[in-house]
Design an enzyme around this catalytic site. Structure first.
Site, short mmCIF file in Angstrom:
data_model
loop_
_atom_site.label_atom_id
_atom_site.label_comp_id
_atom_site.label_asym_id
_atom_site.label_seq_id
_atom_site.Cartn_x
_atom_site.Cartn_y
_atom_site.Cartn_z
N CYS A 174 0.77 -1.20 -0.03
CA CYS A 174 -0.04 0.09 0.20
C CYS A 174 0.91 1.32 0.01
O CYS A 174 1.78 1.53 0.70
CB CYS A 174 -0.64 0.06 1.24
SG CYS A 174 -2.03 1.27 1.23
N ILE A 175 0.38 2.17 -0.80
CA ILE A 175 1.16 3.38 -0.90
C ILE A 175 0.38 4.60 -0.55
O ILE A 175 0.51 5.84 -1.03
CB ILE A 175 1.97 3.73 -2.28
CG1 ILE A 175 0.95 3.56 -3.44
CG2 ILE A 175 3.02 2.51 -2.31
CD1 ILE A 175 1.54 3.84 -4.81
#
Length: 324
Positions: A174-175
């Site tokens: 996840c960014i």
């Protein structure tokens, strides 16, 4: 607010009262059923599929089937019921999901567990979906999320959620924190602690687990169930292609908000990566259980409840000192 994450914390041992770690009970009552360990694979298309979900149900592990093949969900619930197994599915909040709930009702198919899977779960639309499911399928145990604050936990619980999922963007794939500036990346464990002070119903800690010991830390700070992505990807049973690079074997792993999952580059808050091939998922789950039994022995108890009582120290990133 005091902030910390998994690598910043060590739990303090208490006097051991069991002869062997194998005497420790790792089981957890979660909703209508009791499971072997407080661990659930992330409901991501790169972590869980129908075959693995069935295997987990057969072997008394909790699972949540992902929502990325919506046309197969009704058949999936029917199939699990036919086998005498529990059904645990995911839904979103689009208008078509209301029709799906109606279809389940019309087919007299009530899943034991329904997870409302939304990146930002502190939302009027999530509350509306909780209320609709509870009206149409009152026997389903509803897990809602994802959230990051005590206020969000209270609102979703008050709307009828039976459990809430804590974690906004701390996962390995996840960014969100980089793309939006928001999230619990870097302070996921502190967010869980904060939310647990408001919760009156179970919490699912979602994201940021890098080591088996992080499961015990999640339990210490209020989790009834720990959702794990990257550590439970990369197995024989995991979805994704097997890839060999320089003699080493890997499998694909991608985030639910990645371009890979969406099929297009829009609102991307996830990425694709390779994780080392880990063999059978059974071996990994067995190891997690054994490590958790050791955690219980260090906590000075016989079951998971003992972990919730131990002291802790904040060591701020020094836990790995000398190990890497």
């Amino acid at each position: 607010m005091e902030t910390f994450d998994y690598d910043d914390i060590q739990l303090v041992p208490s006097k051991c009262i069991i002869e062997s770690r194998h005497d420790a009970d790792t089981s957890i009552q979660f909703g209508p059923r009791k499971f072997n360990i407080p661990v659930v694979p992330a409901n991501m298309a790169s972590v869980i599929d129908e075959d693995l979900a069935i295997w987990m149900a057969e072997h008394n592990y909790f699972y949540v089937m992902h929502r990325f093949t919506p046309e197969k969900r009704l058949e999936f619930v029917h199939d699990l019921k036919e086998r005498g197994l529990f059904a645990s599915i995911s839904v979103g909040i689009k208008q078509t999901e209301y029709q799906f709930i109606d279809d389940l009702k019309a087919a007299n198919l009530e899943p034991e567990y329904i997870t409302i899977d939304v990146a930002h779960g502190h939302s009027d639309y999530v509350i509306k979906m909780i209320q609709y499911i509870k009206k149409k399928l009152p026997g389903s145990f509803v897990i809602a999320g994802n959230v990051a604050t005590p206020e969000a936990v209270r609102e979703l619980e008050n709307a009828g959620a039976d459990a809430t999922k804590v974690g906004v963007g701390p996962g390995k794939a996840c960014i969100t924190k980089l793309k939006t500036g928001f999230g619990t990346g870097g302070w996921q464990l502190a967010a869980l602690r904060l939310c647990s002070k408001a919760a009156r119903k179970p919490l699912v800690a979602d994201g940021g687990i890098r080591h088996n010991g992080d499961i015990a830390k999640s339990v210490r700070f209020g989790a009834s169930m720990v959702m794990i992505g990257s550590l439970l990807a990369g197995h024989e049973e995991s979805p994704g292609n097997m890839i060999k690079i320089d003699g080493k074997t890997y499998k694909q792993y991608w985030g639910s908000a990645s371009e890979t999952q969406k099929g297009a580059y829009r609102n991307v808050e996830g990425k694709q990566m390779l994780v080392p091939f880990r063999g059978s998922i059974k071996d990994t789950l067995d190891e997690m259980q054994e490590d958790l039994q050791s955690s219980i022995s260090y906590a000075g108890g016989r079951d998971l409840e003992s972990i919730r009582k131990v002291d802790y120290v904040i060591v701020k990133n020094s836990i790995m000192s000398g190990d890497y």
